[in-house]
Design a protein around this motif. Sequence first.
Motif, PDB file in Angstrom:
ATOM      1  N   ARG A  71      43.996  38.526  53.148  1.00  0.00           N
ATOM      2  CA  ARG A  71      44.293  38.638  51.872  1.00  0.00           C
ATOM      3  C   ARG A  71      45.159  37.464  51.328  1.00  0.00           C
ATOM      4  N   ARG A  73      49.615  45.868  33.702  1.00  0.00           N
ATOM      5  CA  ARG A  73      50.158  45.155  34.789  1.00  0.00           C
ATOM      6  C   ARG A  73      49.274  43.946  35.009  1.00  0.00           C
ATOM      7  N   LYS A 115      47.665  39.009  45.318  1.00  0.00           N
ATOM      8  CA  LYS A 115      49.252  39.400  45.835  1.00  0.00           C
ATOM      9  C   LYS A 115      50.222  38.331  45.255  1.00  0.00           C
ATOM     10  N   TYR A 148      54.638  40.625  39.523  1.00  0.00           N
ATOM     11  CA  TYR A 148      55.966  41.576  39.693  1.00  0.00           C
ATOM     12  C   TYR A 148      56.738  41.149  38.444  1.00  0.00           C
ATOM     13  N   GLY A 201      52.913  50.060  39.852  1.00  0.00           N
ATOM     14  CA  GLY A 201      53.501  48.602  39.843  1.00  0.00           C
ATOM     15  C   GLY A 201      53.138  48.112  41.290  1.00  0.00           C
ATOM     16  N   GLY A 202      53.431  48.708  42.442  1.00  0.00           N
ATOM     17  CA  GLY A 202      53.310  48.276  43.517  1.00  0.00           C
ATOM     18  C   GLY A 202      52.599  49.028  44.568  1.00  0.00           C
ATOM     19  N   ASN A 233      48.613  51.388  45.249  1.00  0.00           N
ATOM     20  CA  ASN A 233      47.308  51.909  44.784  1.00  0.00           C
ATOM     21  C   ASN A 233      47.464  53.488  44.546  1.00  0.00           C
ATOM     22  N   LEU A 241      45.187  45.746  43.069  1.00  0.00           N
ATOM     23  CA  LEU A 241      45.295  45.015  44.322  1.00  0.00           C
ATOM     24  C   LEU A 241      44.623  45.614  45.559  1.00  0.00           C
ATOM     25  N   SER A 300      44.364  47.248  48.362  1.00  0.00           N
ATOM     26  CA  SER A 300      45.482  47.785  49.262  1.00  0.00           C
ATOM     27  C   SER A 300      44.888  47.964  50.593  1.00  0.00           C
ATOM     28  N   THR A 326      46.445  49.669  52.813  1.00  0.00           N
ATOM     29  CA  THR A 326      46.806  51.459  53.249  1.00  0.00           C
ATOM     30  C   THR A 326      45.820  51.979  52.575  1.00  0.00           C
ATOM     31  N   LYS A 327      45.198  51.774  51.362  1.00  0.00           N
ATOM     32  CA  LYS A 327      44.355  52.560  50.403  1.00  0.00           C
ATOM     33  C   LYS A 327      42.766  52.532  51.446  1.00  0.00           C
ATOM     34  N   CYS A 354      49.881  55.016  47.462  1.00  0.00           N
ATOM     35  CA  CYS A 354      49.853  54.347  48.805  1.00  0.00           C
ATOM     36  C   CYS A 354      49.988  52.807  48.792  1.00  0.00           C
ATOM     37  N   GLY A 355      50.748  52.346  49.835  1.00  0.00           N
ATOM     38  CA  GLY A 355      51.186  51.056  49.981  1.00  0.00           C
ATOM     39  C   GLY A 355      51.943  50.893  51.306  1.00  0.00           C
TER      40      GLY A 355
END
Length: 343
Positions: free
Chosen positions: A83, A175, A185, A190, A223-224, A226, A246, A248, A250-251, A285-286
């Motif tokens: 990524r 965003r 990323k 941000y 914001g940070g 999914n 983004l 993710s 984790t996602k 999740c992240g």
Amino acid sequence: MRELKNLDWEHLGFIYRPCEKRYVAEYKNGAWSEGGLSDDPEVRINECAGILQYCQECFEGLKAYETSKGEIVCFRPDLNAERMYNSAEYLCMPPFPKERFLAALEETVKANLAYVPPYGSGASLYIRPYMFASGPVIGVKPSDEYTFRMIVMPVGPYYTGGAKPIAIMVSDFDRAAPHGTGHVKAGLNYAMSMHAHEVAAKAGYTENLYLDPARRKYVEETGGANVFFISQDKKTFVTPKSDSILPSITKRSLVYVAEHMLGLKVEERPVEFAELPEFSECGMCGTAAVISPVGRIHDHGRDIVFGKSMEEAGPVTMKLYETLTGIQLGTVEAPEGWIYRIA
Ligand SMILES: *Cc1c(COP(=O)(O)O)cnc(C)c1O
């Protein structure tokens, strides 16, 4: 037994805490330097560096854990390497080679083993690789020089309160623009979210939920992190699909866990905001928080509540959380290739 720093592992907070070693490599004259560990937490760059003038930067976030067997591992770092490679390319920066990213990760974590929180503390070693334009530019163009750094710090849970649900609000700000940098990323995403975050925080909400910027019809992400939803019958895991969210890790991992380990049906598709009251659970999740259950979404004077709202997280969200953290900590068997052993 490895040496452990004398830190209050259960109360670390999610804050910057410099460790002894960080990895540094420089890009100059068309090539990355050999790179290596440094003791210096300070960065010295030209006053006209591209990062300072035009925000040419991208970053990653991943964690190292001590497992129940006492091994030090990372979770799918190859996906972070990939990524970051893609983020750099999009921002016209020379990508840091993926195999070098993994080598730097091993070197940096090994040099800071004493900072990896012990198994059972609930804490982990947060790893922040990042890359920025360090060469001077004043006319708008990509810099000729870049710095890649990888820093680490022991951290506690991102949101204190563990699996207690949080409340978020629908933002009036966006965003990411359509066809913009939402999928990258980059720190710039941000910088522009801070104002919206302050607005949400002042109103008493932990995070913003962003809708699709073009039509405000579909759900994007916070914001940070999914987001995902669980159907009323608890059988389907639903997560938004959009070019401006983004991707993710984790996602992507939860999608696999839901389908192949928990026997849920998975839908990755555009999710209309108007559908939300039909779901029974919601989570963010992240890497930083893994999963944060969402009990309530505030939308301009009305609330969408999930399950027992702020009282407790839903059962499927908890099962997803337990399975994924179990994989990371070595108590649940990991799918092939997910666990990268460092020590
Ligand atoms: C990093 C990030 C995420 C989470 O990605 P993970 O790979 O799961 O850590 C989600 N949304 C945004 C905007 C991010 O920057």
